[in-house]
Design a protein around this motif. Sequence first.
Motif, PDB file in Angstrom:
ATOM      1  N   ASP A 151     -22.188  23.165 -25.160  1.00  0.00           N
ATOM      2  CA  ASP A 151     -22.048  23.561 -26.562  1.00  0.00           C
ATOM      3  C   ASP A 151     -23.021  24.694 -26.909  1.00  0.00           C
ATOM      4  OD1 ASP A 151     -21.195  23.580 -29.197  1.00  0.00           O
ATOM      5  OD2 ASP A 151     -22.297  21.771 -29.783  1.00  0.00           O
ATOM      6  N   VAL A 191     -32.587  20.688 -32.291  1.00  0.00           N
ATOM      7  CA  VAL A 191     -31.356  19.882 -32.305  1.00  0.00           C
ATOM      8  C   VAL A 191     -31.798  18.426 -32.351  1.00  0.00           C
ATOM      9  CG1 VAL A 191     -29.146  19.459 -31.169  1.00  0.00           C
ATOM     10  CG2 VAL A 191     -30.267  21.680 -30.916  1.00  0.00           C
ATOM     11  N   HIS A 194     -28.879  14.810 -31.847  1.00  0.00           N
ATOM     12  CA  HIS A 194     -28.360  14.297 -30.579  1.00  0.00           C
ATOM     13  C   HIS A 194     -29.063  14.962 -29.408  1.00  0.00           C
ATOM     14  CE1 HIS A 194     -25.783  17.513 -32.335  1.00  0.00           C
ATOM     15  NE2 HIS A 194     -26.032  18.100 -31.180  1.00  0.00           N
ATOM     16  N   ILE A 235     -15.511  16.259 -36.144  1.00  0.00           N
ATOM     17  CA  ILE A 235     -15.936  17.665 -36.169  1.00  0.00           C
ATOM     18  C   ILE A 235     -15.056  18.519 -35.258  1.00  0.00           C
ATOM     19  CG2 ILE A 235     -17.895  19.242 -35.962  1.00  0.00           C
ATOM     20  CD1 ILE A 235     -18.344  17.046 -38.010  1.00  0.00           C
ATOM     21  N   PHE A 236     -14.802  18.027 -34.062  1.00  0.00           N
ATOM     22  CA  PHE A 236     -13.951  18.781 -33.130  1.00  0.00           C
ATOM     23  C   PHE A 236     -12.750  17.906 -32.752  1.00  0.00           C
ATOM     24  CE2 PHE A 236     -18.413  20.141 -31.748  1.00  0.00           C
ATOM     25  CZ  PHE A 236     -18.442  21.236 -32.601  1.00  0.00           C
ATOM     26  N   PHE A 258     -20.348  14.847 -32.050  1.00  0.00           N
ATOM     27  CA  PHE A 258     -19.845  16.155 -31.641  1.00  0.00           C
ATOM     28  C   PHE A 258     -19.106  16.003 -30.313  1.00  0.00           C
ATOM     29  CE2 PHE A 258     -23.150  16.738 -34.759  1.00  0.00           C
ATOM     30  CZ  PHE A 258     -22.561  17.619 -35.627  1.00  0.00           C
ATOM     31  N   GLN A 262     -22.807  14.838 -26.104  1.00  0.00           N
ATOM     32  CA  GLN A 262     -23.916  14.927 -27.066  1.00  0.00           C
ATOM     33  C   GLN A 262     -24.081  13.549 -27.705  1.00  0.00           C
ATOM     34  OE1 GLN A 262     -21.912  18.296 -28.884  1.00  0.00           O
ATOM     35  NE2 GLN A 262     -23.764  19.540 -28.776  1.00  0.00           N
ATOM     36  N   ARG A 292     -34.783  25.611 -37.187  1.00  0.00           N
ATOM     37  CA  ARG A 292     -33.446  25.396 -37.741  1.00  0.00           C
ATOM     38  C   ARG A 292     -33.049  23.977 -37.348  1.00  0.00           C
ATOM     39  NH1 ARG A 292     -28.390  25.015 -35.684  1.00  0.00           N
ATOM     40  NH2 ARG A 292     -26.605  25.857 -36.793  1.00  0.00           N
ATOM     41  N   ASP A 294     -30.776  21.299 -36.826  1.00  0.00           N
ATOM     42  CA  ASP A 294     -29.332  21.301 -36.613  1.00  0.00           C
ATOM     43  C   ASP A 294     -28.687  20.009 -37.120  1.00  0.00           C
ATOM     44  OD1 ASP A 294     -26.951  22.483 -35.225  1.00  0.00           O
ATOM     45  OD2 ASP A 294     -27.105  20.656 -34.024  1.00  0.00           O
ATOM     46  N   GLU A 336     -29.699  22.972 -41.548  1.00  0.00           N
ATOM     47  CA  GLU A 336     -28.314  23.351 -41.325  1.00  0.00           C
ATOM     48  C   GLU A 336     -27.489  22.137 -41.712  1.00  0.00           C
ATOM     49  OE1 GLU A 336     -24.606  24.040 -38.680  1.00  0.00           O
ATOM     50  OE2 GLU A 336     -26.032  22.416 -38.498  1.00  0.00           O
ATOM     51  N   ALA A 337     -26.895  22.213 -42.891  1.00  0.00           N
ATOM     52  CA  ALA A 337     -26.041  21.130 -43.369  1.00  0.00           C
ATOM     53  C   ALA A 337     -24.809  21.810 -43.953  1.00  0.00           C
ATOM     54  CB  ALA A 337     -26.752  20.310 -44.429  1.00  0.00           C
ATOM     55  N   ILE A 338     -23.694  21.697 -43.257  1.00  0.00           N
ATOM     56  CA  ILE A 338     -22.480  22.367 -43.710  1.00  0.00           C
ATOM     57  C   ILE A 338     -21.732  21.357 -44.580  1.00  0.00           C
ATOM     58  CG2 ILE A 338     -20.456  23.711 -42.972  1.00  0.00           C
ATOM     59  CD1 ILE A 338     -23.271  24.846 -42.116  1.00  0.00           C
ATOM     60  N   ASP A 405     -20.921  29.724 -35.571  1.00  0.00           N
ATOM     61  CA  ASP A 405     -19.918  28.675 -35.802  1.00  0.00           C
ATOM     62  C   ASP A 405     -18.715  29.231 -36.561  1.00  0.00           C
ATOM     63  OD1 ASP A 405     -21.189  26.532 -34.532  1.00  0.00           O
ATOM     64  OD2 ASP A 405     -22.359  26.036 -36.319  1.00  0.00           O
ATOM     65  N   ASP A 406     -17.746  28.345 -36.794  1.00  0.00           N
ATOM     66  CA  ASP A 406     -16.584  28.712 -37.596  1.00  0.00           C
ATOM     67  C   ASP A 406     -16.979  28.815 -39.074  1.00  0.00           C
ATOM     68  OD1 ASP A 406     -17.026  25.869 -37.108  1.00  0.00           O
ATOM     69  OD2 ASP A 406     -15.393  25.542 -38.530  1.00  0.00           O
ATOM     70  N   ARG A 525     -14.885  29.102 -31.005  1.00  0.00           N
ATOM     71  CA  ARG A 525     -16.097  29.686 -31.611  1.00  0.00           C
ATOM     72  C   ARG A 525     -16.698  30.758 -30.703  1.00  0.00           C
ATOM     73  NH1 ARG A 525     -19.757  24.668 -32.838  1.00  0.00           N
ATOM     74  NH2 ARG A 525     -18.918  24.140 -30.791  1.00  0.00           N
TER      75      ARG A 525
HETATM   76  C1  OTU Z   1     -24.014  22.612 -35.491  1.00  0.00           C
HETATM   77  O1  OTU Z   1     -22.843  22.775 -36.239  1.00  0.00           O
HETATM   78  C2  OTU Z   1     -24.175  23.839 -34.616  1.00  0.00           C
HETATM   79  O2  OTU Z   1     -24.334  24.973 -35.414  1.00  0.00           O
HETATM   80  C3  OTU Z   1     -23.001  23.940 -33.700  1.00  0.00           C
HETATM   81  O3  OTU Z   1     -22.997  25.122 -32.960  1.00  0.00           O
HETATM   82  C4  OTU Z   1     -23.020  22.731 -32.804  1.00  0.00           C
HETATM   83  O4  OTU Z   1     -21.849  22.689 -32.053  1.00  0.00           O
HETATM   84  C5  OTU Z   1     -23.127  21.422 -33.590  1.00  0.00           C
HETATM   85  O5  OTU Z   1     -24.036  21.468 -34.668  1.00  0.00           O
HETATM   86  C6  OTU Z   1     -23.617  20.328 -32.681  1.00  0.00           C
HETATM   87  O6  OTU Z   1     -24.950  20.571 -32.304  1.00  0.00           O
HETATM   88  O7  OTU Z   1     -21.875  20.007 -37.952  1.00  0.00           O
HETATM   89  O8  OTU Z   1     -23.808  20.282 -39.799  1.00  0.00           O
HETATM   90  O9  OTU Z   1     -17.758  23.001 -37.570  1.00  0.00           O
HETATM   91  O10 OTU Z   1     -20.197  23.931 -38.322  1.00  0.00           O
HETATM   92  O11 OTU Z   1     -20.449  21.616 -35.642  1.00  0.00           O
HETATM   93  C7  OTU Z   1     -23.450  21.278 -39.006  1.00  0.00           C
HETATM   94  C8  OTU Z   1     -18.590  23.454 -36.579  1.00  0.00           C
HETATM   95  C9  OTU Z   1     -22.441  21.033 -37.990  1.00  0.00           C
HETATM   96  C10 OTU Z   1     -20.028  23.474 -37.021  1.00  0.00           C
HETATM   97  C11 OTU Z   1     -20.630  22.117 -36.913  1.00  0.00           C
HETATM   98  C12 OTU Z   1     -22.108  22.161 -37.168  1.00  0.00           C
END
Ligand code: OTU
Length: 680
Positions: A151, A191, A194, A235-236, A258, A262, A292, A294, A336-338, A405-406, A525
């Motif tokens: 990844d 990270v 995981h 997520i995937f 993920f 992981q 950062r 993750d 990093e919280a999407i 990422d996307d 990606r």
């Molecule tokens: C993050 O991403 C990383 O930026 C990704 O590159 C990794 O694959 C992932 O963690 C696992 O380590 O969930 O809260 O939709 O936006 O996987 C953030 C794809 C994440 C990413 C999502 C993301």
Amino acid sequence: MTNPTHFHKRLNMTSITSMNDEFRANLLAQQSTSRKNEIVRRYEETAPILMDRLHKLYGHQNDHAAWLARLSDAVGAALASRPDELQILDASRSSDPTWFMRQEALGYCAYVDRFAKTLSGVKERIPHLQELGITYLHLLPFLQMRQGENDGGFAVASFDAIEPALGTMEDLRGLTTALRQAGISLCSDFVLNHVADTHPWALAAKGGNAEACAFFHTFADRKVPDVFEKTLVQIFPQAAPGNFTYDEALNRWVWTTFYPYQWDLNYSNPEVFLVMIAALLHLANQGIEVFRLDSTAFLWKREGTNGMNQPEAHWILQAMRAIVDIVAPGVLLKAEAIVPTSELPSYVGGEHGVRECHLAYHSTLMSAAWAALAEQDADLLRNVIRNTPEMTGARSWLTYVRCHDDIGWNVLRAEASPDGRTASERLAGVSAFFAGAGESFARGVAFQSSDPASVHGTNGMTASLVGFSGTQSAIGLNMAKQRMLLLFGLAYCFGGLPLLYMGDELAQENDMSFLDDPARQTDSRWLQRPFLDETAYAARHDARTRAGDVYQSLCVLTQKRRSLPQLAATAPRTLLDGGNKALLAFARGPSRDDKNGNDGIDTGTGASNAILYIGNFSAQSVAIDVAQIASSSPGLSLVDGWVDVLSGQFVQEPTFLSPWSQLWLQPRTGAQQQPQGSMP
Ligand code: OTU
């Protein structure tokens, strides 16, 4: 999972006080006399939150006091071994806590191998970064990673070693030192949700070690996983369906949010917290200045939820922040919280300003800006900005156009629903647009999504998504460039720390080579993870090339931004009514730390020193009435004439804003009485 609040009451106040005293004593025992006062000061400042969060999370454990003693030993050891030059940095930043919020602050993000082959290679590229005005470099994962699929390094096999192909710990220290001397802070991924299934903890678990097994969430059969799966997100969903993986050696199911390789860490186990914070501090002592963090949203699991944004995830982050503030107050944490806009502020401490992360990716702003290009309507952007509270203190947003990422669309559901269509319909339209549907200028690819209505995320390099890949005509290429600059301009003006993604400064397009690599071909990606185009880079000063043209235009934006304290992240933002759906308008400033006047209003002319941003997110020229737009902001209503900072031209009303273009307007000063020309 257990809910620690049920057990919290068992600890009475006396035991908390004595543990607090013991923690401080342990911490100080390892420090030199000259540092003790300062450390006591830092500890007293953070202890109430630290102790509270640790008790809430772990106070119910039988050996809590003994665990706390071991934690304080580890923290004390990191503190004692903090190198002198980093202590100097800590001191200077403690006296200037908003150092990362200046208008000069600018980030750059790259994969080590794709940017410069190795960590030492990155050192050689410092002049490249300086030419771009970079003050902050985020290198994607470079710690030892799982062999084979990993990844992009987000499957970490050791927190104590560098990936051999990229260098050594020595190289990392060399790089952080050189960057620091160049005024650039190194940001590293941490990270923490995981580890790789080849990490020693996972290997020990597979070997039957019960303590190691307790580092993970494992289950004898599908009973519990099936209950969780009812509400968890995927997520995937195509490349890695489900959230649990059966491991043969363990003969158990392992929680794997993920990829199957992981393994999610179990933060209800205090040992996990302890080893992870120790790992972070060790890296901080190598000179990493920003972490950062993750996938922070996923740190705590709770049945019946989507497994994200649980209160305990925030307590973990707050406890980590408190420890970082004790050991390395010059270091920043970036979340990093999407997640939806409503969930974002809590990662930087929420309305009460609890110390959590210093920075968080503003991912809904990023997605909404792209959506605005597709819809030729800034509605989603305005909604996101309305939902983004004004924040005070030393915390801010990471603003960006693209990352590795996307672009996720689902996070915009709240903002997308009020327009009559369902959010799914509307966002599916945006997603289809970027996948090239119909007359679209974009050449992206839809990413896998678990959404029942198929609202895919989108992959692709900025240049391909804004239209460089879909046209040969001079007009088409110029429109693509305008759209690209419009997005960068927003990231620069919004208020935050903007981050450039490697390759965008040279308008690099999608990289299709991942399709030939079995380890990468199922994850699109990789489209947006190219190697740096050395030919384009060599031509960056030649404005006749596309790369040079984009590069120089971007550098102009950067220089303009640096000159405007109103664009510092510390300055307030006011959303304004642009009078047309395609227009986004907001005011920035006056800067809060403006030394000349407390309210930023020029007492002579009554004019504000604010900056007025207006962006046209459409393919049409749009009539603008600047006086009307400004009139909705009290400080701006008295301004008598505006100058566009980008073109240096005086605004003659009425005027038109050309397709996909932007204005950064500043009140005219006495010296600028005469119009210098009409608008472009
Ligand atoms: C993050 O991403 C990383 O930026 C990704 O590159 C990794 O694959 C992932 O963690 C696992 O380590 O969930 O809260 O939709 O936006 O996987 C953030 C794809 C994440 C990413 C999502 C993301």
